[in-house]
Design a protein around this motif. Structure first.
Motif, PDB file in Angstrom:
ATOM      1  N   GLY A 111       0.985  -1.120   0.033  1.00  0.00           N
ATOM      2  CA  GLY A 111       0.070  -0.195  -0.065  1.00  0.00           C
ATOM      3  C   GLY A 111       0.947   1.429   0.119  1.00  0.00           C
ATOM      4  N   PHE A 115       1.179   3.800  -3.139  1.00  0.00           N
ATOM      5  CA  PHE A 115       0.626   5.206  -3.045  1.00  0.00           C
ATOM      6  C   PHE A 115       1.901   6.312  -3.347  1.00  0.00           C
ATOM      7  CE2 PHE A 115       0.014   8.957  -0.465  1.00  0.00           C
ATOM      8  CZ  PHE A 115      -1.286   9.214  -0.446  1.00  0.00           C
ATOM      9  N   THR A 118       2.594   6.161  -7.523  1.00  0.00           N
ATOM     10  CA  THR A 118       1.100   6.584  -8.461  1.00  0.00           C
ATOM     11  C   THR A 118       1.622   7.116  -9.518  1.00  0.00           C
ATOM     12  OG1 THR A 118      -0.373   6.039  -6.514  1.00  0.00           O
ATOM     13  CG2 THR A 118      -0.962   7.150  -8.248  1.00  0.00           C
ATOM     14  N   GLU A 136      -4.591   9.681 -10.850  1.00  0.00           N
ATOM     15  CA  GLU A 136      -3.888   9.621  -9.792  1.00  0.00           C
ATOM     16  C   GLU A 136      -4.611   9.538  -8.440  1.00  0.00           C
ATOM     17  OE1 GLU A 136      -0.240  12.088  -7.782  1.00  0.00           O
ATOM     18  OE2 GLU A 136      -1.319  12.942  -9.523  1.00  0.00           O
ATOM     19  N   LYS A 140      -4.623   6.712  -5.589  1.00  0.00           N
ATOM     20  CA  LYS A 140      -4.285   6.922  -4.235  1.00  0.00           C
ATOM     21  C   LYS A 140      -5.003   6.563  -3.085  1.00  0.00           C
ATOM     22  CE  LYS A 140      -0.489  10.634  -5.098  1.00  0.00           C
ATOM     23  NZ  LYS A 140       0.331   9.956  -4.284  1.00  0.00           N
ATOM     24  N   PHE A 143      -5.085   2.596  -3.037  1.00  0.00           N
ATOM     25  CA  PHE A 143      -3.925   1.972  -2.170  1.00  0.00           C
ATOM     26  C   PHE A 143      -4.207   2.518  -0.859  1.00  0.00           C
ATOM     27  CE2 PHE A 143      -1.400   2.437  -6.278  1.00  0.00           C
ATOM     28  CZ  PHE A 143      -1.426   0.910  -6.386  1.00  0.00           C
ATOM     29  N   ALA A 144      -4.713   3.502  -0.408  1.00  0.00           N
ATOM     30  CA  ALA A 144      -4.802   3.856   0.987  1.00  0.00           C
ATOM     31  C   ALA A 144      -5.597   2.837   1.669  1.00  0.00           C
ATOM     32  CB  ALA A 144      -5.368   5.278   1.073  1.00  0.00           C
TER      33      ALA A 144
END
Length: 454
Positions: A111, A115, A118, A136, A140, A143-144
């Motif tokens: 992750g 992040f 990206t 993007e 992001k 991934f968070a």
């Protein structure tokens, strides 16, 4: 010992067991695909084709990172299913504890990496300037929220290894309904665009992860143990990594090939990007029966190879292959003639050019559904036996074929954007044959991790 939600697959009809196991998984996988499909439908209908292209351009990168954690979950599933088939319940508990540390650790690393990188990933894929900022944002946020995805898939892998495909289904349905409601709320009501669908997705995934985990721990005594015993076992850790890492690498190879293909797709205009995004969404849904059947084959194979029942392993493979043949023959005319109607679900009325490109793509790939189905069957079959190196080689093959075919065909002026779809079709063909050949050699016998020390 109570085994409320588990299922022993070492006895009974292989065909019935595989179908009974795969149907709930199929329903669950369809609902899981609703995460991405609803994202695409909502942004396509209520935001526009650029937003649709922005979401679509991120998929190969997200799969690269998520695929690594999914691969580790697959390794865990192999170990647990074989111990369960061998009736070694003490090591099933140790495997579950070890798996928890692996999934949480891997998701945190992936992750953070995703992040931070990206923008770099998107630039490497030649993402058009018109959509790169929205892409993007979507990535992001995704991934968070990777921990929710990883925990759900890890818990689902454990339960499926024990023969339970119902519990993951229930919480996927709940999460999918929640995702739809939140998508509409964030995008249509609050006007949050691409960010809205991404936030809705991670909230829904976290709910499914928490619900599945809590319920399973309450119902499956086999997974409960004192906190002082809930620690990684070094031997099992090595087995999980030894089996999971090749699957993770195989997933990453597939992802790299998809990224290479996405780079080719991004060289065309936004309409082509949007069309391929829709086709990918549709085919992800079409391929769910093959994916579910493959996962059922892995659990069936793992339990029976752990129990030393080679003949039942072979019977399971033959049953799964026959089901794939029948399914492919049914889907060919449906997709070939019904592609236009399906494409229109994802697009605005004025985006007919997107529909036209997509229909041409579907009519190419629909003839190759059998081969992609056999990729899932053979890959999961071999993984279930512990023969994990060939699935990794199959992943490498996908990279080489997809990159080679995409570059050669898309560069041909007479083929143009159709080369994107032909590249996918020929990649399925070659990789499917490789898996079929490996199973036919019989070299997968004797690979059980229960009998072989690390």
């Amino acid at each position: 010992m109570a085994r409320n939600l588990t299922r022993d697959m070492t006895n009974g009809s292989p065909t019935k067991l595989i179908l009974k196991f795969s149907v709930p998984m199929l329903i669950g996988n369809i609902f899981q695909q609703l995460y991405n499909m609803v994202d695409s439908i909502v942004v396509g209908k209520f935001v526009g084709s650029d937003a649709l292209a922005a979401v679509g351009s991120t998929m190969s990168i997200l799969f690269l990172i998520f695929g690594l954690t999914f691969g580790l979950s697959a390794g865990i599933s192999i170990v647990i299913s074989q111990y369960f088939g061998a009736k070694d319940y003490e090591n099933v508990k140790k495997s579950f504890a070890t798996a928890t540390y692996i999934v949480i650790g891997a998701s945190a690393i992936m992750g953070v990496t995703g992040f931070l990188l990206t923008r770099t990933f998107l630039e490497l894929l030649n993402t058009p300037d018109t959509i790169i900022n929205e892409s993007e944002i979507y990535m992001k946020i995704a991934f968070a929220g990777i921990l929710g995805i990883a925990c759900y898939n890890g818990m689902a892998a454990v339960l499926r290894a024990l023969g339970d495909s119902i519990t993951p289904l229930v919480f996927l349905i709940i999460a999918s309904i929640l995702n739809v409601l939140l998508d509409l709320l964030f995008v249509v009501v609050f006007g949050m665009g691409v960010a809205g669908v991404a936030i809705a997705t991670i909230i829904a995934q976290m709910v499914s992860a928490a619900g599945c985990t809590i319920y399973a721990l309450l119902r499956v005594k086999l997974l409960r143990m004192p906190l002082r015993e809930f620690k990684p076992d070094p031997l099992i850790f090595r087995k999980c990594i030894r089996l999971g890492l090749p699957v993770a690498l195989q997933n990453s190879f597939v992802s790299v090939s998809l990224m290479a293909l996405q780079s080719v797709i991004n060289s065309f205009h936004a309409v082509v990007i949007a069309a391929t995004t829709v086709v990918n969404r549709i085919e992800q849904l079409v391929l769910q029966p093959s994916m579910s059947l493959g996962a059922a084959t892995a659990s069936f194979t793992g339990q029976n190879i752990g129990a030393g029942q080679i003949d039942r392993v072979k019977q399971g493979y033959r049953s799964s292959s026959l089901i794939i043949i029948i399914f492919s023959l049914i889907m060919l005319p449906i997709m070939f003639f019904g592609g236009e109607a399906i494409m229109k679900i994802f697009t605005k009325q004025e985006d007919m050019e997107v529909v036209r490109y997509g229909v041409e793509g579907i009519r190419i790939t629909s003839f190759f559904y059998f081969f992609v189905g056999m990729i899932f069957i053979t890959r999961n079959f071999l993984s279930g036996t512990g023969d994990i190196h060939i699935p990794m080689i199959m992943g490498i093959t996908e990279v080489i074929c997809r990159v080679l075919f995409a570059r050669l065909m898309a560069a041909n002026a007479s083929i143009g954007f159709r080369g994107i779809f032909w590249a996918t079709a020929f990649t399925w063909l070659v990789t499917g044959f490789l898996g079929i050949w490996r199973v036919a050699t019989g070299k997968w016998k004797g690979k059980s991790v229960v009998k072989n020390s690390v």
